[in-house]
Motif scaffolding. Structure first.
Motif, PDB file in Angstrom:
ATOM      1  N   ASP A   5       0.842  -1.203   0.000  1.00 45.76           N
ATOM      2  CA  ASP A   5       0.000   0.000   0.000  1.00 45.76           C
ATOM      3  C   ASP A   5       0.875   1.251   0.000  1.00 45.76           C
ATOM      4  O   ASP A   5       0.655   2.198  -0.763  1.00 45.76           O
ATOM      5  CB  ASP A   5      -0.906   0.024   1.236  1.00 45.76           C
ATOM      6  CG  ASP A   5      -2.095  -0.912   1.099  1.00 45.76           C
ATOM      7  OD1 ASP A   5      -2.382  -1.338  -0.037  1.00 45.76           O
ATOM      8  OD2 ASP A   5      -2.729  -1.212   2.115  1.00 45.76           O
ATOM      9  N   ILE A   6       1.871   1.253   0.890  1.00 41.97           N
ATOM     10  CA  ILE A   6       2.762   2.407   1.015  1.00 41.97           C
ATOM     11  C   ILE A   6       3.531   2.647  -0.280  1.00 41.97           C
ATOM     12  O   ILE A   6       3.698   3.783  -0.722  1.00 41.97           O
ATOM     13  CB  ILE A   6       3.743   2.196   2.187  1.00 41.97           C
ATOM     14  CG1 ILE A   6       2.985   2.167   3.523  1.00 41.97           C
ATOM     15  CG2 ILE A   6       4.826   3.273   2.205  1.00 41.97           C
ATOM     16  CD1 ILE A   6       3.806   1.691   4.684  1.00 41.97           C
ATOM     17  N   LEU A   7       3.959   1.550  -0.911  1.00 39.61           N
ATOM     18  CA  LEU A   7       4.727   1.658  -2.150  1.00 39.61           C
ATOM     19  C   LEU A   7       3.846   1.851  -3.376  1.00 39.61           C
ATOM     20  O   LEU A   7       4.340   1.993  -4.485  1.00 39.61           O
ATOM     21  CB  LEU A   7       5.588   0.405  -2.337  1.00 39.61           C
ATOM     22  CG  LEU A   7       6.703   0.201  -1.300  1.00 39.61           C
ATOM     23  CD1 LEU A   7       7.359  -1.148  -1.485  1.00 39.61           C
ATOM     24  CD2 LEU A   7       7.729   1.310  -1.419  1.00 39.61           C
ATOM     25  N   GLN A   8       2.518   1.825  -3.147  1.00 39.73           N
ATOM     26  CA  GLN A   8       1.551   2.044  -4.225  1.00 39.73           C
ATOM     27  C   GLN A   8       1.727   1.028  -5.349  1.00 39.73           C
ATOM     28  O   GLN A   8       1.720   1.364  -6.534  1.00 39.73           O
ATOM     29  CB  GLN A   8       1.660   3.474  -4.759  1.00 39.73           C
ATOM     30  CG  GLN A   8       1.406   4.532  -3.685  1.00 39.73           C
ATOM     31  CD  GLN A   8       1.595   5.952  -4.178  1.00 39.73           C
ATOM     32  OE1 GLN A   8       1.922   6.180  -5.333  1.00 39.73           O
ATOM     33  NE2 GLN A   8       1.379   6.901  -3.305  1.00 39.73           N
ATOM     34  N   ILE A   9       1.885  -0.239  -4.973  1.00 44.83           N
ATOM     35  CA  ILE A   9       2.010  -1.316  -5.947  1.00 44.83           C
ATOM     36  C   ILE A   9       0.643  -1.558  -6.594  1.00 44.83           C
ATOM     37  O   ILE A   9      -0.346  -1.757  -5.885  1.00 44.83           O
ATOM     38  CB  ILE A   9       2.512  -2.617  -5.285  1.00 44.83           C
ATOM     39  CG1 ILE A   9       3.833  -2.376  -4.541  1.00 44.83           C
ATOM     40  CG2 ILE A   9       2.669  -3.724  -6.323  1.00 44.83           C
ATOM     41  CD1 ILE A   9       4.974  -1.959  -5.406  1.00 44.83           C
ATOM     42  N   PRO A  10       0.539  -1.559  -7.917  1.00 48.09           N
ATOM     43  CA  PRO A  10      -0.748  -1.804  -8.576  1.00 48.09           C
ATOM     44  C   PRO A  10      -1.328  -3.162  -8.194  1.00 48.09           C
ATOM     45  O   PRO A  10      -0.582  -4.126  -7.945  1.00 48.09           O
ATOM     46  CB  PRO A  10      -0.391  -1.763 -10.074  1.00 48.09           C
ATOM     47  CG  PRO A  10       0.867  -0.948 -10.151  1.00 48.09           C
ATOM     48  CD  PRO A  10       1.611  -1.263  -8.888  1.00 48.09           C
ATOM     49  N   ALA A  11      -2.641  -3.247  -8.153  1.00 49.53           N
ATOM     50  CA  ALA A  11      -3.323  -4.474  -7.719  1.00 49.53           C
ATOM     51  C   ALA A  11      -2.935  -5.676  -8.557  1.00 49.53           C
ATOM     52  O   ALA A  11      -2.776  -6.787  -8.032  1.00 49.53           O
ATOM     53  CB  ALA A  11      -4.837  -4.261  -7.759  1.00 49.53           C
ATOM     54  N   ASP A  12      -2.751  -5.480  -9.869  1.00 49.22           N
ATOM     55  CA  ASP A  12      -2.457  -6.621 -10.746  1.00 49.22           C
ATOM     56  C   ASP A  12      -1.009  -7.101 -10.644  1.00 49.22           C
ATOM     57  O   ASP A  12      -0.642  -8.106 -11.259  1.00 49.22           O
ATOM     58  CB  ASP A  12      -2.789  -6.282 -12.203  1.00 49.22           C
ATOM     59  CG  ASP A  12      -2.004  -5.065 -12.722  1.00 49.22           C
ATOM     60  OD1 ASP A  12      -1.303  -4.416 -11.907  1.00 49.22           O
ATOM     61  OD2 ASP A  12      -2.097  -4.783 -13.930  1.00 49.22           O
ATOM     62  N   GLU A  13      -0.188  -6.399  -9.859  1.00 45.82           N
ATOM     63  CA  GLU A  13       1.203  -6.820  -9.682  1.00 45.82           C
ATOM     64  C   GLU A  13       1.486  -7.349  -8.282  1.00 45.82           C
ATOM     65  O   GLU A  13       2.593  -7.823  -8.014  1.00 45.82           O
ATOM     66  CB  GLU A  13       2.144  -5.639  -9.969  1.00 45.82           C
ATOM     67  CG  GLU A  13       2.080  -5.124 -11.391  1.00 45.82           C
ATOM     68  CD  GLU A  13       3.043  -3.975 -11.634  1.00 45.82           C
ATOM     69  OE1 GLU A  13       3.925  -3.761 -10.774  1.00 45.82           O
ATOM     70  OE2 GLU A  13       2.911  -3.302 -12.675  1.00 45.82           O
ATOM     71  N   ARG A  14       0.495  -7.289  -7.398  1.00 42.26           N
ATOM     72  CA  ARG A  14       0.734  -7.620  -5.985  1.00 42.26           C
ATOM     73  C   ARG A  14       1.040  -9.098  -5.753  1.00 42.26           C
ATOM     74  O   ARG A  14       1.869  -9.435  -4.909  1.00 42.26           O
ATOM     75  CB  ARG A  14      -0.439  -7.163  -5.134  1.00 42.26           C
ATOM     76  CG  ARG A  14      -0.549  -5.646  -5.089  1.00 42.26           C
ATOM     77  CD  ARG A  14      -1.498  -5.152  -4.042  1.00 42.26           C
ATOM     78  NE  ARG A  14      -1.408  -3.702  -3.940  1.00 42.26           N
ATOM     79  CZ  ARG A  14      -1.528  -3.013  -2.826  1.00 42.26           C
ATOM     80  NH1 ARG A  14      -1.748  -3.637  -1.696  1.00 42.26           N
ATOM     81  NH2 ARG A  14      -1.438  -1.701  -2.818  1.00 42.26           N
ATOM     82  N   THR A  15       0.384  -9.963  -6.499  1.00 43.35           N
ATOM     83  CA  THR A  15       0.649 -11.397  -6.329  1.00 43.35           C
ATOM     84  C   THR A  15       2.092 -11.717  -6.673  1.00 43.35           C
ATOM     85  O   THR A  15       2.760 -12.485  -5.972  1.00 43.35           O
ATOM     86  CB  THR A  15      -0.296 -12.226  -7.221  1.00 43.35           C
ATOM     87  OG1 THR A  15      -1.646 -11.955  -6.855  1.00 43.35           O
ATOM     88  CG2 THR A  15      -0.022 -13.718  -7.058  1.00 43.35           C
ATOM     89  N   LYS A  16       2.597 -11.095  -7.744  1.00 45.89           N
ATOM     90  CA  LYS A  16       3.989 -11.333  -8.161  1.00 45.89           C
ATOM     91  C   LYS A  16       4.962 -10.910  -7.067  1.00 45.89           C
ATOM     92  O   LYS A  16       5.875 -11.671  -6.707  1.00 45.89           O
ATOM     93  CB  LYS A  16       4.278 -10.547  -9.439  1.00 45.89           C
ATOM     94  CG  LYS A  16       5.737 -10.592  -9.878  1.00 45.89           C
ATOM     95  CD  LYS A  16       5.980  -9.757 -11.119  1.00 45.89           C
ATOM     96  CE  LYS A  16       5.888  -8.267 -10.821  1.00 45.89           C
ATOM     97  NZ  LYS A  16       6.206  -7.435 -12.003  1.00 45.89           N
ATOM     98  N   TYR A  17       4.759  -9.723  -6.517  1.00 43.53           N
ATOM     99  CA  TYR A  17       5.692  -9.232  -5.503  1.00 43.53           C
ATOM    100  C   TYR A  17       5.555  -9.986  -4.178  1.00 43.53           C
ATOM    101  O   TYR A  17       6.544 -10.225  -3.490  1.00 43.53           O
ATOM    102  CB  TYR A  17       5.501  -7.735  -5.286  1.00 43.53           C
ATOM    103  CG  TYR A  17       6.028  -6.915  -6.442  1.00 43.53           C
ATOM    104  CD1 TYR A  17       7.377  -6.988  -6.808  1.00 43.53           C
ATOM    105  CD2 TYR A  17       5.184  -6.096  -7.186  1.00 43.53           C
ATOM    106  CE1 TYR A  17       7.863  -6.247  -7.878  1.00 43.53           C
ATOM    107  CE2 TYR A  17       5.675  -5.359  -8.256  1.00 43.53           C
ATOM    108  CZ  TYR A  17       7.008  -5.437  -8.602  1.00 43.53           C
ATOM    109  OH  TYR A  17       7.495  -4.719  -9.653  1.00 43.53           O
ATOM    110  N   ALA A  18       4.325 -10.365  -3.829  1.00 44.15           N
ATOM    111  CA  ALA A  18       4.127 -11.156  -2.609  1.00 44.15           C
ATOM    112  C   ALA A  18       4.872 -12.485  -2.718  1.00 44.15           C
ATOM    113  O   ALA A  18       5.475 -12.964  -1.757  1.00 44.15           O
ATOM    114  CB  ALA A  18       2.639 -11.389  -2.368  1.00 44.15           C
ATOM    115  N   THR A  19       4.854 -13.075  -3.919  1.00 41.59           N
ATOM    116  CA  THR A  19       5.572 -14.346  -4.146  1.00 41.59           C
ATOM    117  C   THR A  19       7.071 -14.142  -4.025  1.00 41.59           C
ATOM    118  O   THR A  19       7.785 -14.953  -3.414  1.00 41.59           O
ATOM    119  CB  THR A  19       5.228 -14.902  -5.536  1.00 41.59           C
ATOM    120  OG1 THR A  19       3.820 -15.134  -5.621  1.00 41.59           O
ATOM    121  CG2 THR A  19       5.964 -16.216  -5.785  1.00 41.59           C
TER     122      THR A  19
END
Length: 289
Positions: free
Chosen positions: A271-285
């Motif tokens: 949220d703080i880094l303003q990661i787009p919703a469609d990229e969050r799964t990739k970064y969480a992984t």
């Protein structure tokens, strides 16, 4: 570019202000009593913004409000301003529950003596789309819904967008307040006056700015790391994909660094880094690797 939200613009929805207000015992106590429709004599703060390090391998969590009442029931209250992708919001309660239980056991509790726990998520959106202000979940038998597991765990989602008459007027007024509507309810008036008073305190202003600047620095460091990784990988592989991969690794580094140094969850870091919703799964992984 990430900007610090002005101190004067903070509301009850903002984590920083929510924690300050919920750390005022009479307010927290009245809100709990209204939500649960029961009398609670007293509460004890186990630790506001409780930080729990995951045992073994895993991620830690930092709780907004973590209290115990006079009957030994433990409450975790969280402000959740975003509907997370897929079922992440709901699975988050499962993870919080596991961390609370681990914390209680580490404090010396026996399995048979584990405290009753209630996790409350306050959401300015309807997580289930049924128009309810409150959704309460307990473990029940699917073959006989009257048969409860009685494991002492409850999860509650409060929804500010509800349309049903399913909560007390005071709770409804509080949920309206989360939406930005200041009514005449005594608890809401007390919260609003307290926020106004806190905003006049220079010490809290400085504390907030220090916190916000630290978040900004974490974000900048992450993007600098992304650029460094991207440049190195791009030279090594001689491909645009190398630069993109390096940038992704840098952003993942920033998320991990923010989780470690600020004690926030992976979702709040994104949220703080303003990661787009469609990229969050990739970064969480990437973070969990």
């Amino acid at each position: 570019m990430y900007c610090i939200k002005p101190w004067e613009d903070l509301t009850i929805q903002d984590d920083y202000m929510f924690k300050l207000i919920m750390n005022i015992k009479p307010i927290c106590l009245k809100l709990l009593q209204g939500i649960l429709r029961m009398e609670i004599k007293d509460i004890h703060y186990l630790e506001t913004e409780k930080s729990m390090d995951a045992r073994y391998q895993g991620k830690g969590i930092r709780m907004d409000v973590y209290v115990r009442d006079d009957a030994a029931t433990v409450y975790n209250i969280e402000m959740q301003v975003r509907m997370l992708e897929g079922t992440s919001l709901f699975k988050r309660t499962r993870y919080y529950q596991s961390m609370i239980d681990a914390d209680l056991l580490a404090a010396g509790a026996d399995y048979d003596d584990l405290n009753k726990t209630i996790i409350i998520f306050i959401c300015p959106f309807d997580p289930f789309g049924e128009g309810r202000h409150i959704y309460t979940f307990e473990n029940i038998c699917l073959e006989n819904t009257k048969c409860k597991l009685q494991d002492g765990t409850t999860k509650i989602f409060l929804n500010t967008k509800g349309t049903m008459a399913d909560v007390d007027e005071s709770v409804k007024a509080f949920l309206d307040y989360v939406n930005g509507i200041v009514g005449e309810d005594p608890l809401v008036r007390e919260m609003d006056e307290m926020i106004r008073r806190i905003k006049r305190e220079n010490e809290e202003r400085v504390s907030y700015m220090t916190f916000a600047m630290k978040m900004m620095e974490e974000r900048k460091e992450g993007f600098r790391e992304g650029e460094r990784q991207g440049f190195t990988n791009g030279l090594a592989e001689g491909k645009a994909e190398g630069k993109a991969e390096g940038k992704a690794e840098g952003v993942a580094f920033s998320i991990s660094n923010m989780m470690k140094n600020l004690g926030v969850s992976v979702e709040k870091a994104m949220d703080i880094l303003q990661i787009p919703a469609d990229e969050r799964t990739k970064y969480a992984t990437l973070v969990r690797q």
